[in-house]
Design a protein around this motif. Structure first.
Motif, PDB file in Angstrom:
ATOM      1  N   GLU A   1       0.845  -1.191   0.000  1.00 30.51           N
ATOM      2  CA  GLU A   1       0.000   0.000   0.000  1.00 30.51           C
ATOM      3  C   GLU A   1       0.883   1.244   0.000  1.00 30.51           C
ATOM      4  O   GLU A   1       2.090   1.166   0.214  1.00 30.51           O
ATOM      5  CB  GLU A   1      -0.917   0.003   1.223  1.00 30.51           C
ATOM      6  N   LEU A   2       0.275   2.402  -0.239  1.00 36.34           N
ATOM      7  CA  LEU A   2       1.042   3.644  -0.225  1.00 36.34           C
ATOM      8  C   LEU A   2       1.578   3.935   1.173  1.00 36.34           C
ATOM      9  O   LEU A   2       0.913   3.629   2.175  1.00 36.34           O
ATOM     10  CB  LEU A   2       0.178   4.819  -0.689  1.00 36.34           C
ATOM     11  N   VAL A   3       2.754   4.534   1.224  1.00 34.60           N
ATOM     12  CA  VAL A   3       3.376   4.902   2.488  1.00 34.60           C
ATOM     13  C   VAL A   3       3.649   6.404   2.471  1.00 34.60           C
ATOM     14  O   VAL A   3       4.383   6.899   1.613  1.00 34.60           O
ATOM     15  CB  VAL A   3       4.702   4.149   2.731  1.00 34.60           C
ATOM     16  N   TYR A   4       3.055   7.120   3.420  1.00 35.86           N
ATOM     17  CA  TYR A   4       3.300   8.549   3.600  1.00 35.86           C
ATOM     18  C   TYR A   4       4.222   8.692   4.810  1.00 35.86           C
ATOM     19  O   TYR A   4       3.841   8.318   5.923  1.00 35.86           O
ATOM     20  CB  TYR A   4       1.993   9.301   3.873  1.00 35.86           C
ATOM     21  N   ALA A   5       5.421   9.225   4.584  1.00 33.36           N
ATOM     22  CA  ALA A   5       6.434   9.242   5.638  1.00 33.36           C
ATOM     23  C   ALA A   5       6.744  10.668   6.100  1.00 33.36           C
ATOM     24  O   ALA A   5       7.051  11.547   5.291  1.00 33.36           O
ATOM     25  CB  ALA A   5       7.719   8.580   5.144  1.00 33.36           C
ATOM     26  N   ARG A   6       6.658  10.875   7.407  1.00 31.63           N
ATOM     27  CA  ARG A   6       7.079  12.136   8.030  1.00 31.63           C
ATOM     28  C   ARG A   6       8.410  11.880   8.731  1.00 31.63           C
ATOM     29  O   ARG A   6       8.532  10.953   9.539  1.00 31.63           O
ATOM     30  CB  ARG A   6       6.026  12.591   9.046  1.00 31.63           C
ATOM     31  N   HIS A   7       9.407  12.697   8.431  1.00 32.62           N
ATOM     32  CA  HIS A   7      10.745  12.477   8.978  1.00 32.62           C
ATOM     33  C   HIS A   7      11.410  13.832   9.191  1.00 32.62           C
ATOM     34  O   HIS A   7      11.071  14.816   8.524  1.00 32.62           O
ATOM     35  CB  HIS A   7      11.570  11.627   7.991  1.00 32.62           C
TER      36      HIS A   7
ATOM     37  N   LEU B   1      16.814   6.938   3.972  1.00 31.32           N
ATOM     38  CA  LEU B   1      16.990   7.625   5.256  1.00 31.32           C
ATOM     39  C   LEU B   1      15.655   8.068   5.851  1.00 31.32           C
ATOM     40  O   LEU B   1      15.517   8.142   7.074  1.00 31.32           O
ATOM     41  CB  LEU B   1      17.899   8.842   5.075  1.00 31.32           C
ATOM     42  N   ARG B   2      14.680   8.357   4.990  1.00 36.69           N
ATOM     43  CA  ARG B   2      13.394   8.896   5.466  1.00 36.69           C
ATOM     44  C   ARG B   2      12.359   7.810   5.753  1.00 36.69           C
ATOM     45  O   ARG B   2      11.268   8.129   6.244  1.00 36.69           O
ATOM     46  CB  ARG B   2      12.838   9.893   4.448  1.00 36.69           C
ATOM     47  N   LEU B   3      12.666   6.561   5.426  1.00 33.73           N
ATOM     48  CA  LEU B   3      11.724   5.465   5.650  1.00 33.73           C
ATOM     49  C   LEU B   3      12.077   4.696   6.923  1.00 33.73           C
ATOM     50  O   LEU B   3      13.242   4.669   7.328  1.00 33.73           O
ATOM     51  CB  LEU B   3      11.746   4.500   4.459  1.00 33.73           C
ATOM     52  N   PRO B   4      11.087   4.052   7.543  1.00 31.75           N
ATOM     53  CA  PRO B   4      11.405   3.140   8.646  1.00 31.75           C
ATOM     54  C   PRO B   4      12.402   2.083   8.171  1.00 31.75           C
ATOM     55  O   PRO B   4      12.393   1.685   7.002  1.00 31.75           O
ATOM     56  CB  PRO B   4      10.047   2.520   8.974  1.00 31.75           C
TER      57      PRO B   4
END
Length: 394
Positions: A198-204, A245-248
């Motif tokens: 599914e889509l992943v929206y990442a806040r970092h 770097l911005r993903l889990p």
């Protein structure tokens, strides 16, 4: 030349409106300044609300979408390394979204229009609408060095933010609402399998990232970058390294990289004009409003405009309900502003703003915690994401 509805713009909104009108026996001609190949070359959105999916089926162009599109019952929020699943299906009583690229939607609509024998005039120059507030409404244009006039009852301006339709309305008749965001999205398209189903929206802390897809073998990834940045500054390797770097960590470990097919930076803005009509000219989609892509609302808002205008015109031609024409803008804007709010909220919650102080950051964190920690909050996110219902035209 003469027709009932002149449609300016052969993007998905113009083509969809044309198909619905044609199927209902309402004659229409589409005028497009670009070539078909140019229109199909635009890389755009790929998440369709349930309302748009149903509208495409109603238009008779949903067969390939239903066969090849990816039905998603949820999406993932990655908040500073922590993953939260938003279960759209459960939270909305069974609603979903469809991942199916705008290019494919356009291709299907073009094919249906050709098969129907409906007229589309491509590579038309100097397109100008006339007489929008008179009984003599028409569009002039040039084609292959020859001047043409297309008489019509109504004009649908489906020609985008930079198109001629909105520019043909006197500036003092429109009220403009706009917010320009201090960053853009660097996006790449790659023939690699999605990092997540599914889509992943990442806040970092380094900025926003989005993991999207066009199919099971083609992906679309985005990174928040300053508006001053340039594509030339980003090699494929630098992009993939920054995305990781911005993903889990568990998602970063699964990321499959590859050469980019397309790479571009898109600015983010919110934009609305009121009203969305001027006499017999009706603005549809990006001609009237722009949303930041964070909430996946741009193409879907255009579809809801199309639905509203089509159903109004249907009653005008079948029941002589001329009174409904003046309600187009009012009906559309109710949904537009709700989608603008949701897109603004998603953008504000998930991106890093350079001018945020410590207080602002804590407020954003608390806001997110409230929404994801409450079933009512998650339901609010979910019902906006799958799309608010279209208004019934009565």
């Amino acid at each position: 030349m003469k027709t009932q509805v002149a449609i300016i713009g052969a993007g998905p909104s113009g083509l969809l409106l044309g198909q619905l009108l044609h199927n209902a026996g309402i004659d229409n001609v589409i005028i497009e300044r670009q070539s078909p190949d140019y229109v199909l070359g635009r890389i755009r959105a790929g998440v369709l609300e349930q309302g748009m999916v149903e509208l495409l089926r109603q238009a008779g162009v949903g067969q390939r979408m239903d066969r090849e599109g990816l039905v998603h019952g949820g999406f993932e929020l990655a908040l500073d390394g922590r993953q939260v699943h938003i279960d759209l299906n459960t939270l909305t009583g069974g609603k979903t979204v469809m991942v199916y690229g705008q290019t494919e939607v356009t291709r299907d609509l073009m094919a249906a229009r050709r098969e129907a024998g409906a007229q589309t005039i491509y590579q038309a120059g100097d397109v100008v609408p006339h007489g929008m507030k008179s009984a003599e409404t028409f569009v002039t244009f040039e084609k292959d060095g020859q001047a043409w006039r297309l008489d019509c009852d109504y004009i649908a301006g489906c020609d985008g933010f930079h198109g001629v339709a909105r520019q043909s309305i006197p500036a003092d008749c429109l009220k403009v609402f706009e917010r320009v965001y201090p960053f853009g999205w660097l996006g790449i398209l790659a023939d690699t399998p999605p990092v997540h189903e599914e889509l992943v929206y990442a806040r970092h802390e380094r900025g926003f990232a989005l993991c999207s897809m066009r199919s099971a073998t083609r992906t679309r990834y985005y990174l928040q970058v300053p508006t001053s940045d340039h594509v030339d500054n980003w090699s494929d390797q630098r992009f993939w390294d920054e995305l990781k770097l911005r993903l889990p960590q568990d998602l970063a470990n699964k990321l499959i990289t590859g050469p980019s097919i397309e790479k571009s930076i898109a600015p983010l803005r919110s934009f609305v004009v009121e009203p969305m009509q001027y006499g017999r000219l009706f603005l549809v989609g990006d001609a009237a409003h722009i949303v930041p892509p964070t909430g996946a609302k741009g193409l879907n808002l255009a579809a809801s405009d199309v639905s509203t205008l089509f159903n109004i015109l249907l009653k005008v031609y079948r029941e002589d309900r001329l009174d409904l024409l003046e309600k187009y803008s009012e009906i559309c804007l109710r949904r537009v502003w709700k989608a603008e709010r949701f897109s603004w909220w998603m953008t504000s919650m998930l991106h890093r703003f350079d001018d945020q102080d410590a207080f602002d950051q804590r407020i954003v964190e608390s806001e997110l915690e409230y929404f994801i920690g409450s079933e009512a909050g998650r339901k609010t996110i979910a019902e906006n994401y799958v799309g608010l219902p279209y208004e019934t035209i009565e």
